[in-house]
Structures are given as C-alpha cells and as structure tokens.
Write a protein that holds these residues in place. Structure first.
Motif, PDB file in Angstrom:
ATOM      1  N   HIS A 130      22.309  -0.517  84.628  1.00  0.00           N
ATOM      2  CA  HIS A 130      22.276  -1.637  83.687  1.00  0.00           C
ATOM      3  C   HIS A 130      23.669  -2.220  83.493  1.00  0.00           C
ATOM      4  O   HIS A 130      23.836  -3.436  83.390  1.00  0.00           O
ATOM      5  CB  HIS A 130      21.703  -1.206  82.341  1.00  0.00           C
ATOM      6  CG  HIS A 130      20.223  -1.036  82.386  1.00  0.00           C
ATOM      7  ND1 HIS A 130      19.619   0.149  82.069  1.00  0.00           N
ATOM      8  CD2 HIS A 130      19.239  -1.892  82.723  1.00  0.00           C
ATOM      9  CE1 HIS A 130      18.320   0.024  82.202  1.00  0.00           C
ATOM     10  NE2 HIS A 130      18.054  -1.212  82.608  1.00  0.00           N
ATOM     11  N   ILE A 131      24.667  -1.356  83.434  1.00  0.00           N
ATOM     12  CA  ILE A 131      26.046  -1.837  83.282  1.00  0.00           C
ATOM     13  C   ILE A 131      26.454  -2.640  84.501  1.00  0.00           C
ATOM     14  O   ILE A 131      27.025  -3.733  84.376  1.00  0.00           O
ATOM     15  CB  ILE A 131      27.008  -0.649  83.051  1.00  0.00           C
ATOM     16  CG1 ILE A 131      26.720   0.001  81.687  1.00  0.00           C
ATOM     17  CG2 ILE A 131      28.459  -1.112  83.131  1.00  0.00           C
ATOM     18  CD1 ILE A 131      27.449   1.284  81.451  1.00  0.00           C
ATOM     19  N   SER A 138      29.962  -9.716  75.607  1.00  0.00           N
ATOM     20  CA  SER A 138      29.777  -8.356  76.111  1.00  0.00           C
ATOM     21  C   SER A 138      30.002  -7.354  74.990  1.00  0.00           C
ATOM     22  O   SER A 138      30.536  -7.692  73.934  1.00  0.00           O
ATOM     23  CB  SER A 138      30.752  -8.068  77.259  1.00  0.00           C
ATOM     24  OG  SER A 138      32.059  -7.903  76.759  1.00  0.00           O
ATOM     25  N   SER A 139      29.627  -6.115  75.247  1.00  0.00           N
ATOM     26  CA  SER A 139      29.818  -5.066  74.244  1.00  0.00           C
ATOM     27  C   SER A 139      31.297  -4.797  73.969  1.00  0.00           C
ATOM     28  O   SER A 139      31.649  -4.295  72.917  1.00  0.00           O
ATOM     29  CB  SER A 139      29.115  -3.783  74.686  1.00  0.00           C
ATOM     30  OG  SER A 139      29.604  -3.379  75.954  1.00  0.00           O
ATOM     31  N   ALA A 171      24.712  -6.016  84.391  1.00  0.00           N
ATOM     32  CA  ALA A 171      25.327  -6.890  83.389  1.00  0.00           C
ATOM     33  C   ALA A 171      26.655  -7.436  83.899  1.00  0.00           C
ATOM     34  O   ALA A 171      26.966  -8.616  83.718  1.00  0.00           O
ATOM     35  CB  ALA A 171      25.525  -6.132  82.077  1.00  0.00           C
ATOM     36  N   GLU A 207      25.140  -9.792  74.155  1.00  0.00           N
ATOM     37  CA  GLU A 207      24.514 -10.520  73.066  1.00  0.00           C
ATOM     38  C   GLU A 207      24.538 -11.980  73.472  1.00  0.00           C
ATOM     39  O   GLU A 207      25.561 -12.481  73.959  1.00  0.00           O
ATOM     40  CB  GLU A 207      25.298 -10.336  71.769  1.00  0.00           C
ATOM     41  CG  GLU A 207      25.266  -8.932  71.234  1.00  0.00           C
ATOM     42  CD  GLU A 207      26.122  -8.778  69.986  1.00  0.00           C
ATOM     43  OE1 GLU A 207      26.869  -9.710  69.619  1.00  0.00           O
ATOM     44  OE2 GLU A 207      26.049  -7.703  69.387  1.00  0.00           O
ATOM     45  N   MET A 244      24.028   3.753  77.780  1.00  0.00           N
ATOM     46  CA  MET A 244      23.481   2.780  78.710  1.00  0.00           C
ATOM     47  C   MET A 244      23.626   3.338  80.119  1.00  0.00           C
ATOM     48  O   MET A 244      24.648   3.907  80.471  1.00  0.00           O
ATOM     49  CB  MET A 244      24.236   1.465  78.566  1.00  0.00           C
ATOM     50  CG  MET A 244      23.792   0.453  79.593  1.00  0.00           C
ATOM     51  SD  MET A 244      24.418  -1.158  79.245  1.00  0.00           S
ATOM     52  CE  MET A 244      23.037  -1.781  78.377  1.00  0.00           C
ATOM     53  N   THR A 274      19.910  -5.608  78.711  1.00  0.00           N
ATOM     54  CA  THR A 274      21.284  -6.042  78.903  1.00  0.00           C
ATOM     55  C   THR A 274      22.128  -5.584  77.727  1.00  0.00           C
ATOM     56  O   THR A 274      21.623  -5.406  76.616  1.00  0.00           O
ATOM     57  CB  THR A 274      21.389  -7.583  79.050  1.00  0.00           C
ATOM     58  OG1 THR A 274      22.753  -7.938  79.268  1.00  0.00           O
ATOM     59  CG2 THR A 274      20.873  -8.306  77.825  1.00  0.00           C
ATOM     60  N   SER A 275      23.404  -5.380  77.989  1.00  0.00           N
ATOM     61  CA  SER A 275      24.314  -5.004  76.918  1.00  0.00           C
ATOM     62  C   SER A 275      24.954  -6.232  76.283  1.00  0.00           C
ATOM     63  O   SER A 275      25.710  -6.111  75.329  1.00  0.00           O
ATOM     64  CB  SER A 275      25.406  -4.073  77.461  1.00  0.00           C
ATOM     65  OG  SER A 275      26.190  -4.760  78.413  1.00  0.00           O
TER      66      SER A 275
END
Length: 175
Positions: free
Chosen positions: A5-6, A89-90, A9, A65, A1, A62-63
């Motif tokens: 983007h991180i 989050s991841s 997020a 869910e 990623m 986005t990371s």
C-alpha cells in the motif's frame, strides 16, 4: 500499513508530480491557457485553495488524505466538472492540482498544479485519460462516482456536488 500500500501510494504521488511539471511560460495565479484549443482556452484557474474551503473525502486503501476546494468546483457548459484537488500524505507532504472530470466519458484531465508560493503552473501533459477504479487514481473514481456525476453520465450542478462532499455521501439522483 502494508508495504504494498505504501509503494502504491508513493507511485500515485510520483505519477501526479510527473504529470504536473510546469510548461515553459506556465499560467500564473489567475491566468488562462492561451494557445489551447476550444473550451480549454476559456479555462480560468481558480484562486489558490484556502484551508477553510477544503472538504475532505474518503478514498479506501491509501494513506493519503484527499480534499476538494469547495470554492473551486464549477461545471462548464460542456458538462465538465472542474475542481481543485489537494492530496496530503501521512508525512504532511501536499500536492495541489486543478483538474477536470468528464462524466459522459469517465475521463479526467490535469490542468495545473499548485506551487509552494500559492501560484499555479500549467501541467506539461494535459491530455484526457480514462479514470481508473484501481489503486492508482482511485480518488478520481470516488469523485466521479460519489460526488460529481449522475448515472447516465450527466454532471451534477456545482452546488449539489459541493453539498454531497460536505455530507460525505452521494446524494440521491433527481427523479
């Protein structure tokens, strides 16, 4: 990623946490919002979400869910769709919030946030704000555009919105 983007997020997560700070004397598990005007005074908080009621929906770029608690989806008399949103989050960190979307005005509102002990805390700032189609807050645009609202600004029935979420796609508008 990609790092951008991180960062985006993380900014969304930080903004959600900042808006979801409890107010003194916040509402409990099944409380309402005493002292609030109009329809919002009648807003009852749903039961805390159970894993078996969570329905995932996709949000691009986005990371995180995102899930909606199917048991919490309601449509108020004024057409506002209320629901519990879960963002994970991841790394496994999770945010739970009780929110509303006004289809007619394309706005959203945060009513309460979930606590680790399975209770609700009233959001400190709970004004209506426009839904952004940009990276920040795009989960609300997806919910409004794909699942909760019909063209023309009318809210779907709760059962129809949940069915669309479970199918993972927008249902055809009634003719």
């Amino acid at each position: 990623m990609r790092p951008l983007h991180i960062l985006c997020a993380l900014a969304v997560l930080a903004a959600t946490i900042a808006l979801a700070q409890p107010a003194p004397g916040g509402a409990g598990q099944d409380g309402d919002f005493d002292g609030k005007p109009g329809q919002e005074q009648k807003t009852q908080l749903p039961a805390y979400p159970k894993p078996e009621n969570l329905v995932q929906f996709e949000v691009a770029s986005t990371s995180f869910e995102f899930y909606v608690d199917a048991a919490s989806v309601t449509v108020a008399q004024d057409g506002e769709v209320r629901y519990t949103l879960v963002a994970r989050s991841s790394s496994g960190a999770m945010n739970v919030s009780f929110e509303g979307i006004r289809c007619k005005t394309y706005e959203r509102k945060l009513y309460a946030f979930g606590r680790f002990d399975g209770t609700w805390g009233q959001a400190r700032r709970s004004e209506w704000g426009f839904i952004s189609r940009g990276q920040s807050g795009s989960q609300h645009a997806v919910l409004a555009d794909d699942f909760f609202c019909l063209l023309g600004g009318r809210a779907r029935a709760a059962e129809e919105a949940v069915q669309a979420l479970r199918l993972g796609r927008r249902l055809a508008a009634p003719t």
